[in-house]
Structure formats: structure tokens, C-alpha cells
Design a protein around this motif. Structure first.
Motif, PDB file in Angstrom:
ATOM      1  N   GLY A 127      -1.092  -3.841  -3.768  1.00 49.89           N
ATOM      2  CA  GLY A 127      -0.955  -4.785  -2.668  1.00 49.89           C
ATOM      3  C   GLY A 127       0.121  -5.843  -2.816  1.00 49.89           C
ATOM      4  O   GLY A 127       1.016  -5.937  -1.987  1.00 49.89           O
ATOM      5  N   ASP A 128       0.076  -6.650  -3.865  1.00 49.74           N
ATOM      6  CA  ASP A 128       1.034  -7.742  -4.012  1.00 49.74           C
ATOM      7  C   ASP A 128       2.432  -7.262  -4.381  1.00 49.74           C
ATOM      8  O   ASP A 128       3.416  -7.874  -4.004  1.00 49.74           O
ATOM      9  N   SER A 129       2.520  -6.164  -5.093  1.00 53.28           N
ATOM     10  CA  SER A 129       3.826  -5.706  -5.569  1.00 53.28           C
ATOM     11  C   SER A 129       4.701  -5.126  -4.469  1.00 53.28           C
ATOM     12  O   SER A 129       5.901  -4.978  -4.642  1.00 53.28           O
ATOM     13  N   ILE A 130       4.138  -4.823  -3.324  1.00 56.68           N
ATOM     14  CA  ILE A 130       4.930  -4.237  -2.237  1.00 56.68           C
ATOM     15  C   ILE A 130       5.339  -5.267  -1.190  1.00 56.68           C
ATOM     16  O   ILE A 130       6.099  -4.956  -0.284  1.00 56.68           O
ATOM     17  N   THR A 131       4.889  -6.495  -1.334  1.00 50.73           N
ATOM     18  CA  THR A 131       5.140  -7.544  -0.345  1.00 50.73           C
ATOM     19  C   THR A 131       6.627  -7.800  -0.136  1.00 50.73           C
ATOM     20  O   THR A 131       7.084  -7.956   0.998  1.00 50.73           O
ATOM     21  N   VAL A 132       7.401  -7.848  -1.213  1.00 50.38           N
ATOM     22  CA  VAL A 132       8.834  -8.113  -1.103  1.00 50.38           C
ATOM     23  C   VAL A 132       9.521  -7.016  -0.300  1.00 50.38           C
ATOM     24  O   VAL A 132      10.370  -7.301   0.543  1.00 50.38           O
ATOM     25  N   PHE A 133       9.139  -5.768  -0.531  1.00 55.07           N
ATOM     26  CA  PHE A 133       9.725  -4.658   0.212  1.00 55.07           C
ATOM     27  C   PHE A 133       9.368  -4.762   1.693  1.00 55.07           C
ATOM     28  O   PHE A 133      10.197  -4.514   2.556  1.00 55.07           O
ATOM     29  N   LYS A 134       8.131  -5.116   1.948  1.00 49.27           N
ATOM     30  CA  LYS A 134       7.672  -5.251   3.331  1.00 49.27           C
ATOM     31  C   LYS A 134       8.486  -6.324   4.054  1.00 49.27           C
ATOM     32  O   LYS A 134       8.878  -6.145   5.200  1.00 49.27           O
ATOM     33  N   ALA A 135       8.754  -7.424   3.353  1.00 47.62           N
ATOM     34  CA  ALA A 135       9.552  -8.503   3.938  1.00 47.62           C
ATOM     35  C   ALA A 135      10.977  -8.051   4.244  1.00 47.62           C
ATOM     36  O   ALA A 135      11.621  -8.583   5.140  1.00 47.62           O
ATOM     37  N   ALA A 136      11.456  -7.043   3.520  1.00 51.38           N
ATOM     38  CA  ALA A 136      12.808  -6.521   3.738  1.00 51.38           C
ATOM     39  C   ALA A 136      12.840  -5.415   4.794  1.00 51.38           C
ATOM     40  O   ALA A 136      13.870  -4.782   5.003  1.00 51.38           O
ATOM     41  N   GLY A 137      11.708  -5.159   5.436  1.00 54.68           N
ATOM     42  CA  GLY A 137      11.670  -4.169   6.503  1.00 54.68           C
ATOM     43  C   GLY A 137      11.320  -2.760   6.073  1.00 54.68           C
ATOM     44  O   GLY A 137      11.414  -1.825   6.858  1.00 54.68           O
ATOM     45  N   VAL A 138      10.894  -2.595   4.824  1.00 54.79           N
ATOM     46  CA  VAL A 138      10.491  -1.287   4.322  1.00 54.79           C
ATOM     47  C   VAL A 138       9.028  -1.063   4.698  1.00 54.79           C
ATOM     48  O   VAL A 138       8.205  -1.975   4.564  1.00 54.79           O
ATOM     49  N   ALA A 139       8.690   0.120   5.163  1.00 55.99           N
ATOM     50  CA  ALA A 139       7.293   0.437   5.485  1.00 55.99           C
ATOM     51  C   ALA A 139       6.495   0.405   4.191  1.00 55.99           C
ATOM     52  O   ALA A 139       6.849   1.071   3.220  1.00 55.99           O
ATOM     53  N   ALA A 140       5.441  -0.377   4.148  1.00 52.89           N
ATOM     54  CA  ALA A 140       4.669  -0.568   2.925  1.00 52.89           C
ATOM     55  C   ALA A 140       3.273   0.021   3.078  1.00 52.89           C
ATOM     56  O   ALA A 140       2.602  -0.212   4.080  1.00 52.89           O
ATOM     57  N   PHE A 141       2.870   0.792   2.072  1.00 54.08           N
ATOM     58  CA  PHE A 141       1.560   1.425   2.054  1.00 54.08           C
ATOM     59  C   PHE A 141       0.847   1.012   0.778  1.00 54.08           C
ATOM     60  O   PHE A 141       1.291   1.353  -0.322  1.00 54.08           O
ATOM     61  N   ALA A 142      -0.250   0.295   0.921  1.00 54.77           N
ATOM     62  CA  ALA A 142      -0.998  -0.183  -0.240  1.00 54.77           C
ATOM     63  C   ALA A 142      -1.862   0.934  -0.819  1.00 54.77           C
ATOM     64  O   ALA A 142      -2.565   1.632  -0.088  1.00 54.77           O
ATOM     65  N   ALA A 143      -1.780   1.082  -2.134  1.00 58.30           N
ATOM     66  CA  ALA A 143      -2.604   2.059  -2.851  1.00 58.30           C
ATOM     67  C   ALA A 143      -2.994   1.417  -4.181  1.00 58.30           C
ATOM     68  O   ALA A 143      -2.125   1.125  -4.997  1.00 58.30           O
ATOM     69  N   GLU A 144      -4.253   1.204  -4.355  1.00 60.46           N
ATOM     70  CA  GLU A 144      -4.713   0.533  -5.573  1.00 60.46           C
ATOM     71  C   GLU A 144      -4.889   1.481  -6.753  1.00 60.46           C
ATOM     72  O   GLU A 144      -5.078   1.043  -7.865  1.00 60.46           O
ATOM     73  N   ASN A 145      -4.832   2.794  -6.501  1.00 61.14           N
ATOM     74  CA  ASN A 145      -4.956   3.742  -7.611  1.00 61.14           C
ATOM     75  C   ASN A 145      -4.146   4.998  -7.303  1.00 61.14           C
ATOM     76  O   ASN A 145      -3.668   5.196  -6.194  1.00 61.14           O
ATOM     77  N   ALA A 146      -4.009   5.841  -8.309  1.00 61.25           N
ATOM     78  CA  ALA A 146      -3.167   7.036  -8.195  1.00 61.25           C
ATOM     79  C   ALA A 146      -3.698   8.030  -7.164  1.00 61.25           C
ATOM     80  O   ALA A 146      -2.909   8.648  -6.442  1.00 61.25           O
ATOM     81  N   GLU A 147      -4.994   8.181  -7.079  1.00 59.98           N
ATOM     82  CA  GLU A 147      -5.557   9.159  -6.135  1.00 59.98           C
ATOM     83  C   GLU A 147      -5.271   8.757  -4.687  1.00 59.98           C
ATOM     84  O   GLU A 147      -4.891   9.587  -3.858  1.00 59.98           O
ATOM     85  N   THR A 148      -5.435   7.483  -4.374  1.00 51.17           N
ATOM     86  CA  THR A 148      -5.116   6.990  -3.035  1.00 51.17           C
ATOM     87  C   THR A 148      -3.632   7.164  -2.754  1.00 51.17           C
ATOM     88  O   THR A 148      -3.244   7.580  -1.661  1.00 51.17           O
ATOM     89  N   ALA A 149      -2.802   6.873  -3.741  1.00 49.95           N
ATOM     90  CA  ALA A 149      -1.358   7.017  -3.586  1.00 49.95           C
ATOM     91  C   ALA A 149      -0.972   8.470  -3.341  1.00 49.95           C
ATOM     92  O   ALA A 149      -0.106   8.757  -2.510  1.00 49.95           O
ATOM     93  N   ARG A 150      -1.606   9.398  -4.051  1.00 53.55           N
ATOM     94  CA  ARG A 150      -1.319  10.833  -3.868  1.00 53.55           C
ATOM     95  C   ARG A 150      -1.545  11.240  -2.412  1.00 53.55           C
ATOM     96  O   ARG A 150      -0.719  11.900  -1.793  1.00 53.55           O
ATOM     97  N   GLU A 151      -2.668  10.813  -1.842  1.00 58.81           N
ATOM     98  CA  GLU A 151      -2.974  11.160  -0.452  1.00 58.81           C
ATOM     99  C   GLU A 151      -1.998  10.503   0.521  1.00 58.81           C
ATOM    100  O   GLU A 151      -1.570  11.116   1.500  1.00 58.81           O
ATOM    101  N   LEU A 152      -1.641   9.243   0.251  1.00 54.79           N
ATOM    102  CA  LEU A 152      -0.667   8.552   1.100  1.00 54.79           C
ATOM    103  C   LEU A 152       0.679   9.262   1.081  1.00 54.79           C
ATOM    104  O   LEU A 152       1.300   9.479   2.122  1.00 54.79           O
ATOM    105  N   ILE A 153       1.127   9.627  -0.108  1.00 50.83           N
ATOM    106  CA  ILE A 153       2.429  10.286  -0.244  1.00 50.83           C
ATOM    107  C   ILE A 153       2.419  11.636   0.466  1.00 50.83           C
ATOM    108  O   ILE A 153       3.380  11.982   1.160  1.00 50.83           O
TER     109      ILE A 153
END
Length: 104
Positions: free
Chosen positions: A11-37
Motif C-alpha cells: 500500500g504505502d510503497s506505491i503511493t509515489v507512483f500513483k501520484a505520478a499518474g501510474v495505475a497502482a494496484f495494492a497487494a499485501e502478499n505474493a498470492e494477491t499480486a500473482r492474481e492482480l498481475i
């Protein structure tokens, strides 16, 4: 998909990218990230993945190396580690045949 860029990570680590206009997807663990990707891979040309998420998914993410898009890159967060640097060095050596940035 024209030039679309996304980031997947904690969550917090993607905030800077989001502010720069990058689409940000929060994933607190690898399994959630795998599905998002899996879900966003067809819609984005470049997907940044924070280092702590990228490392456990390295084998899964390797399959994307065989396709032109999306390009999936590890980005360090906070202090980071050498993992992202090693991935970049390896990709550069594979693509160019030589390490032009790190010279180690």
C-alpha cells in the motif's frame, strides 16, 4: 494498451507512483499480486512490481520474459536490497551481451 504503466506492491510503497499518474494496484502478499498481475497483464505495457513482492514470484514472472509485453520490472522500496539491481544487470547482459551500468 497504448503506453499504459502500472505498479503492483504494498500500500504505502506505491503511493509515489500513483501520484505520478501510474495505475497502482495494492497487494499485501505474493498470492494477491500473482492474481492482480494475471488480470492486468493484457492491459499494461510496463508493470512495476515492488521488490518484496517480486522475489517470491520470480518463477511466475519469468514466463513474461518470452513475450514482448508486458515488461515486468522489480523496483526497490525503502532501503531495498541488491535483488532489483541483480535482475536489471542480468536482463541487460542478456539483451546487450555486456553490463554497461554496473561494471562488476
Amino acid at each position: 494498451m497504448e503506453g499504459k504503466i502500472a505498479i503492483v506492491g504494498g500500500g504505502d510503497s506505491i503511493t509515489v507512483f500513483k501520484a505520478a499518474g501510474v495505475a497502482a494496484f495494492a497487494a499485501e502478499n505474493a498470492e494477491t499480486a500473482r492474481e492482480l498481475i494475471r488480470r492486468i497483464a493484457k492491459d499494461y505495457k510496463i508493470i512495476f512490481v515492488t521488490e518484496e513482492i517480486y522475489a517470491p514470484l520470480a518463477a511466475f514472472l519469468k514466463r513474461f520474459d518470452e513475450q514482448p509485453y508486458p515488461v515486468i520490472l522489480s523496483v526497490p522500496v525503502n532501503e531495498g536490497s541488491d535483488y532489483g539491481k541483480q535482475l536489471l544487470k542480468s536482463a541487460m547482459e542478456r539483451a546487450l551481451g555486456v553490463d554497461i551500468l554496473f561494471n562488476t
